[in-house]
Design an enzyme around this catalytic site. Structure first.
Site, PDB file in Angstrom:
ATOM      1  N   SER A  56       0.836  -1.198   0.000  1.00 45.96           N
ATOM      2  CA  SER A  56       0.000   0.000   0.000  1.00 45.96           C
ATOM      3  C   SER A  56       0.870   1.247   0.000  1.00 45.96           C
ATOM      4  O   SER A  56       1.980   1.246   0.563  1.00 45.96           O
ATOM      5  CB  SER A  56      -0.873  -0.016   1.268  1.00 45.96           C
ATOM      6  OG  SER A  56      -1.451   1.258   1.471  1.00 45.96           O
ATOM      7  N   ALA A  57       0.344   2.306  -0.573  1.00 40.63           N
ATOM      8  CA  ALA A  57       1.024   3.609  -0.521  1.00 40.63           C
ATOM      9  C   ALA A  57       1.210   4.072   0.921  1.00 40.63           C
ATOM     10  O   ALA A  57       2.008   4.971   1.180  1.00 40.63           O
ATOM     11  CB  ALA A  57       0.206   4.640  -1.286  1.00 40.63           C
TER      12      ALA A  57
ATOM     13  N   TYR B 136      -1.819  -1.401  10.838  1.00 41.15           N
ATOM     14  CA  TYR B 136      -2.063  -1.926   9.480  1.00 41.15           C
ATOM     15  C   TYR B 136      -0.900  -1.559   8.561  1.00 41.15           C
ATOM     16  O   TYR B 136      -0.325  -2.418   7.874  1.00 41.15           O
ATOM     17  CB  TYR B 136      -3.381  -1.365   8.924  1.00 41.15           C
ATOM     18  CG  TYR B 136      -3.510  -1.546   7.429  1.00 41.15           C
ATOM     19  CD1 TYR B 136      -3.768  -2.792   6.879  1.00 41.15           C
ATOM     20  CD2 TYR B 136      -3.336  -0.461   6.553  1.00 41.15           C
ATOM     21  CE1 TYR B 136      -3.858  -2.967   5.503  1.00 41.15           C
ATOM     22  CE2 TYR B 136      -3.423  -0.625   5.179  1.00 41.15           C
ATOM     23  CZ  TYR B 136      -3.690  -1.871   4.660  1.00 41.15           C
ATOM     24  OH  TYR B 136      -3.767  -2.036   3.297  1.00 41.15           O
TER      25      TYR B 136
ATOM     26  N   LYS C  94       2.239  -3.903   6.472  1.00 42.00           N
ATOM     27  CA  LYS C  94       2.661  -3.842   5.062  1.00 42.00           C
ATOM     28  C   LYS C  94       4.154  -3.569   4.973  1.00 42.00           C
ATOM     29  O   LYS C  94       4.870  -4.190   4.178  1.00 42.00           O
ATOM     30  CB  LYS C  94       1.867  -2.762   4.313  1.00 42.00           C
ATOM     31  CG  LYS C  94       0.380  -3.041   4.204  1.00 42.00           C
ATOM     32  CD  LYS C  94       0.104  -4.297   3.400  1.00 42.00           C
ATOM     33  CE  LYS C  94      -1.386  -4.579   3.275  1.00 42.00           C
ATOM     34  NZ  LYS C  94      -1.670  -5.922   2.737  1.00 42.00           N
TER      35      LYS C  94
HETATM   36  P1  NAD Z   1     -10.801  -7.388   1.145  1.00 43.39           P
HETATM   37  O1  NAD Z   1     -10.966  -7.416   2.610  1.00 43.39           O
HETATM   38  O2  NAD Z   1     -11.985  -7.139   0.291  1.00 43.39           O
HETATM   39  O3  NAD Z   1     -10.087  -8.739   0.652  1.00 43.39           O
HETATM   40  C1  NAD Z   1      -9.183  -9.463   1.447  1.00 43.39           C
HETATM   41  C2  NAD Z   1      -9.650 -10.905   1.457  1.00 43.39           C
HETATM   42  O4  NAD Z   1      -8.734 -11.684   2.243  1.00 43.39           O
HETATM   43  C3  NAD Z   1     -11.034 -11.084   2.087  1.00 43.39           C
HETATM   44  O5  NAD Z   1     -11.848 -11.828   1.208  1.00 43.39           O
HETATM   45  C4  NAD Z   1     -10.751 -11.850   3.391  1.00 43.39           C
HETATM   46  O6  NAD Z   1     -11.822 -12.699   3.735  1.00 43.39           O
HETATM   47  C5  NAD Z   1      -9.478 -12.580   3.043  1.00 43.39           C
HETATM   48  N1  NAD Z   1      -8.634 -12.927   4.203  1.00 43.39           N
HETATM   49  C6  NAD Z   1      -8.258 -12.121   5.226  1.00 43.39           C
HETATM   50  N2  NAD Z   1      -7.476 -12.799   6.086  1.00 43.39           N
HETATM   51  C7  NAD Z   1      -7.345 -14.059   5.586  1.00 43.39           C
HETATM   52  C8  NAD Z   1      -6.654 -15.226   6.025  1.00 43.39           C
HETATM   53  N3  NAD Z   1      -5.963 -15.243   7.157  1.00 43.39           N
HETATM   54  N4  NAD Z   1      -6.733 -16.346   5.270  1.00 43.39           N
HETATM   55  C9  NAD Z   1      -7.456 -16.361   4.125  1.00 43.39           C
HETATM   56  N5  NAD Z   1      -8.133 -15.281   3.670  1.00 43.39           N
HETATM   57  C10 NAD Z   1      -8.078 -14.145   4.391  1.00 43.39           C
HETATM   58  O7  NAD Z   1      -9.656  -6.301   0.826  1.00 43.39           O
HETATM   59  P2  NAD Z   1      -9.194  -5.688  -0.558  1.00 43.39           P
HETATM   60  O8  NAD Z   1      -9.603  -4.267  -0.579  1.00 43.39           O
HETATM   61  O9  NAD Z   1      -9.577  -6.574  -1.674  1.00 43.39           O
HETATM   62  O10 NAD Z   1      -7.616  -5.718  -0.333  1.00 43.39           O
HETATM   63  C11 NAD Z   1      -6.818  -6.801  -0.765  1.00 43.39           C
HETATM   64  C12 NAD Z   1      -5.392  -6.578  -0.293  1.00 43.39           C
HETATM   65  O11 NAD Z   1      -4.930  -5.320  -0.781  1.00 43.39           O
HETATM   66  C13 NAD Z   1      -5.242  -6.525   1.234  1.00 43.39           C
HETATM   67  O12 NAD Z   1      -4.028  -7.140   1.581  1.00 43.39           O
HETATM   68  C14 NAD Z   1      -5.189  -5.036   1.528  1.00 43.39           C
HETATM   69  O13 NAD Z   1      -4.487  -4.740   2.693  1.00 43.39           O
HETATM   70  C15 NAD Z   1      -4.448  -4.521   0.302  1.00 43.39           C
HETATM   71  N6  NAD Z   1      -4.725  -3.096   0.011  1.00 43.39           N
HETATM   72  C16 NAD Z   1      -6.019  -2.677  -0.149  1.00 43.39           C
HETATM   73  C17 NAD Z   1      -6.271  -1.336  -0.406  1.00 43.39           C
HETATM   74  C18 NAD Z   1      -7.687  -0.828  -0.567  1.00 43.39           C
HETATM   75  O14 NAD Z   1      -7.883   0.377  -0.563  1.00 43.39           O
HETATM   76  N7  NAD Z   1      -8.694  -1.671  -0.760  1.00 43.39           N
HETATM   77  C19 NAD Z   1      -5.215  -0.422  -0.500  1.00 43.39           C
HETATM   78  C20 NAD Z   1      -3.906  -0.894  -0.354  1.00 43.39           C
HETATM   79  C21 NAD Z   1      -3.680  -2.243  -0.099  1.00 43.39           C
HETATM   80  C1  UD1 Z   2      -6.910   4.969   3.910  1.00 42.89           C
HETATM   81  C2  UD1 Z   2      -5.876   4.467   4.882  1.00 42.89           C
HETATM   82  C3  UD1 Z   2      -4.819   3.690   4.128  1.00 42.89           C
HETATM   83  C4  UD1 Z   2      -5.465   2.576   3.314  1.00 42.89           C
HETATM   84  C5  UD1 Z   2      -6.513   3.195   2.392  1.00 42.89           C
HETATM   85  C6  UD1 Z   2      -7.264   2.153   1.606  1.00 42.89           C
HETATM   86  C7  UD1 Z   2      -5.839   6.046   6.754  1.00 42.89           C
HETATM   87  C8  UD1 Z   2      -5.058   7.118   7.453  1.00 42.89           C
HETATM   88  N1  UD1 Z   2      -5.297   5.576   5.607  1.00 42.89           N
HETATM   89  O1  UD1 Z   2      -6.271   5.849   2.983  1.00 42.89           O
HETATM   90  O2  UD1 Z   2      -3.889   3.129   5.037  1.00 42.89           O
HETATM   91  O3  UD1 Z   2      -4.476   1.899   2.536  1.00 42.89           O
HETATM   92  O4  UD1 Z   2      -7.462   3.919   3.179  1.00 42.89           O
HETATM   93  O5  UD1 Z   2      -8.003   1.315   2.439  1.00 42.89           O
HETATM   94  O6  UD1 Z   2      -6.893   5.638   7.186  1.00 42.89           O
HETATM   95  N2  UD1 Z   2     -12.432  11.380   3.583  1.00 42.89           N
HETATM   96  C9  UD1 Z   2     -13.423  12.260   3.938  1.00 42.89           C
HETATM   97  N3  UD1 Z   2     -14.565  11.742   4.500  1.00 42.89           N
HETATM   98  C10 UD1 Z   2     -14.761  10.412   4.700  1.00 42.89           C
HETATM   99  C11 UD1 Z   2     -13.737   9.516   4.309  1.00 42.89           C
HETATM  100  C12 UD1 Z   2     -12.574  10.033   3.770  1.00 42.89           C
HETATM  101  O7  UD1 Z   2     -13.271  13.471   3.778  1.00 42.89           O
HETATM  102  O8  UD1 Z   2     -15.816  10.029   5.223  1.00 42.89           O
HETATM  103  C13 UD1 Z   2     -11.206  11.918   2.953  1.00 42.89           C
HETATM  104  C14 UD1 Z   2      -9.928  11.602   3.709  1.00 42.89           C
HETATM  105  O9  UD1 Z   2      -9.656  12.595   4.667  1.00 42.89           O
HETATM  106  C15 UD1 Z   2      -8.904  11.557   2.567  1.00 42.89           C
HETATM  107  C16 UD1 Z   2      -9.714  11.043   1.376  1.00 42.89           C
HETATM  108  O10 UD1 Z   2     -11.069  11.288   1.695  1.00 42.89           O
HETATM  109  O11 UD1 Z   2      -8.456  12.870   2.271  1.00 42.89           O
HETATM  110  C17 UD1 Z   2      -9.522   9.547   1.116  1.00 42.89           C
HETATM  111  O12 UD1 Z   2      -9.767   8.833   2.325  1.00 42.89           O
HETATM  112  P1  UD1 Z   2      -9.819   7.218   2.365  1.00 42.89           P
HETATM  113  O13 UD1 Z   2     -10.714   6.738   1.277  1.00 42.89           O
HETATM  114  O14 UD1 Z   2     -10.142   6.817   3.762  1.00 42.89           O
HETATM  115  O15 UD1 Z   2      -8.341   6.787   1.971  1.00 42.89           O
HETATM  116  P2  UD1 Z   2      -6.930   7.217   2.602  1.00 42.89           P
HETATM  117  O16 UD1 Z   2      -7.095   8.018   3.813  1.00 42.89           O
HETATM  118  O17 UD1 Z   2      -6.110   7.780   1.505  1.00 42.89           O
END
Ligand code: NAD
Ligand code: UD1
Length: 338
Positions: free
Chosen positions: A124-125, A149, A153
């Site tokens: 993740s960023a 979290y 990562k």
């Molecule tokens: P998600 O929760 O929708 O998907 C993750 C999946 O992993 C789920 O289906 C969950 O049931 C499964 N899981 C969790 N723990 C497990 C375990 N111990 N064994 C087997 N399965 C397990 O999340 P997502 O948004 O699809 O994210 C996928 C990956 O990308 C994650 O690692 C997350 O941290 C990373 N990520 C997500 C975002 C985002 O904004 N969605 C941003 C950066 C990184």
């Molecule tokens: C967040 C997580 C990041 C994670 C990512 C994707 C934090 C500090 N960071 O990123 O670790 O990888 O989600 O899951 O939680 N915002 C509003 N109102 C809301 C929700 C968000 O104004 O109700 C704003 C936030 O302040 C931010 C932007 O929208 O400026 C995006 O927020 P969000 O979608 O939560 O993502 P990140 O904060 O970038």
């Protein structure tokens, strides 16, 4: 030969299953359904018109994993499985370290033992923390994270680096996602958060459909063009396509490589809200609220390394992201619970 997808039932995983199948890969999927439902994969099969094996298995279950590796010829793993709620990670850090870090160590041990040494990992960023200035490049310092979290990562990136250093057969492509939003164009699969969403796009969608009354915009006094937070939103289908390219890369190279997956464009909270309203003809009432602790003003990628190494570039616009998020939300107001 097949690609094992851990967490393939989740938001990004389900979209990646479709793109992998479309690219001609055979896949095997595992998930423990902690944050997902079987219906997601049923719809993946429906959309792709293809069958594939699924196992309800936890990545911390070494014996369960070994059986799966023994039953299929797995040449690489796309590793999505993990917990991702930032606030929850601060409350129950050990659960996050156990699941994300411990789970990844177990998975890598089994992979090594079974002779499969190629992984694409979901980072993740967030690992860039608040110490760097955007556009963020992969060589910038990482680790100044603000929550457990983010630290999982950062730790996993280090573990994969050490593993690749220790064994020249290992290959790890570490993908640093920026802010994935949007949904499959069919409206059949998308993000299905439990309870009240923490992230901006699912919150905006739920306000638009009337489930939530108004959006709180967290701060309008950042040093950004309109004062609201700027992020690099990326369409989940573009992100999924980046995984196909990353698997191709992992199969052809060894060593570890961290690669940003973003668009390179910053978009503010108010720009996203206005784009959503314009794309979908709906209202999104909002109030300005205080800054959310831990947030930074601006975070966007330099995506040039992905273009150079993977031949990948995000193609979809913010308008596409808003339209597709709304199609999923409006056609599935209860997510996968029909
Ligand atoms: P998600 O929760 O929708 O998907 C993750 C999946 O992993 C789920 O289906 C969950 O049931 C499964 N899981 C969790 N723990 C497990 C375990 N111990 N064994 C087997 N399965 C397990 O999340 P997502 O948004 O699809 O994210 C996928 C990956 O990308 C994650 O690692 C997350 O941290 C990373 N990520 C997500 C975002 C985002 O904004 N969605 C941003 C950066 C990184
Ligand atoms: C967040 C997580 C990041 C994670 C990512 C994707 C934090 C500090 N960071 O990123 O670790 O990888 O989600 O899951 O939680 N915002 C509003 N109102 C809301 C929700 C968000 O104004 O109700 C704003 C936030 O302040 C931010 C932007 O929208 O400026 C995006 O927020 P969000 O979608 O939560 O993502 P990140 O904060 O970038």
């Amino acid at each position: 030969m097949a690609i094992l997808i851990t967490g393939g039932c989740g938001y990004i995983g389900s979209h990646t299953c479709i793109e992998m199948l479309q690219a001609g890969y055979d896949i095997v999927v595992i998930d423990n359904y902690y944050n997902s439902k079987p219906e997601a994969l049923r719809r993946v099969k429906e959309l792709s018109g293809k069958e594939f094996p699924f196992y309800e298995c936890d990545i911390r279950d070494a014996e369960g994993l070994k059986k799966i590796f023994a039953a299929h010829k797995i040449e690489a793993v796309i590793h999505f499985a993990g917990l991702k709620a930032v606030g929850e990670s601060v409350r129950i850090p050990l659960t996050y370290y156990d699941n994300n870090v411990g789970g990844t160590v177990t998975l890598c041990q089994v992979m090594s033992e079974m002779g499969c040494k190629r992984m694409v990992f979901s980072s993740s960023a967030t690992v860039y923390g608040n110490a760097n200035t955007s556009p963020l490049t992969e060589d910038m310092p990482t680790g100044a994270v603000t929550n457990a979290y983010g630290r999982t990562k950062f730790m996993i990136e280090g573990i994969l680096h050490d593993l690749c250093n220790s064994d020249p057969e290992w290959s790890a492509v570490i993908l640093r996602y920026f802010n994935p939003i949007g949904a499959h164009i069919s409206g059949r699969i998308g993000e299905d958060p439990n309870g009240i969403p923490n992230n901006l796009m699912p919150y905006v969608s739920q306000v638009a459909i009337g489930k939530l009354s108004q959006l709180s915009v967290f701060g309008d006094d950042y040093d950004t063009p309109d004062g609201t937070g700027v992020r690099d939103y990326i369409h989940v289908v573009d992100l999924a396509k980046g995984h196909v390219k990353a698997v191709d890369y992992a199969l052809a190279h060894t060593g570890d490589e961290a690669i940003n997956l973003g668009t390179g464009n910053g978009c503010s909270v108010l720009q996203l809200v206005n784009a959503f309203k314009a794309a979908n003809g709906v209202d999104v009432p909002y109030v300005v609220a205080p800054r959310r602790p831990g947030d930074i003003g601006t975070c966007f990628s330099d995506p040039s390394k992905a273009a150079r190494l993977l031949g990948w570039k995000a193609e979809k616009t913010v308008e596409d992201m808003c339209r597709d998020s709304w199609r999923w939300q409006s056609q599935n107001p209860k997510g996968y619970d029909e």
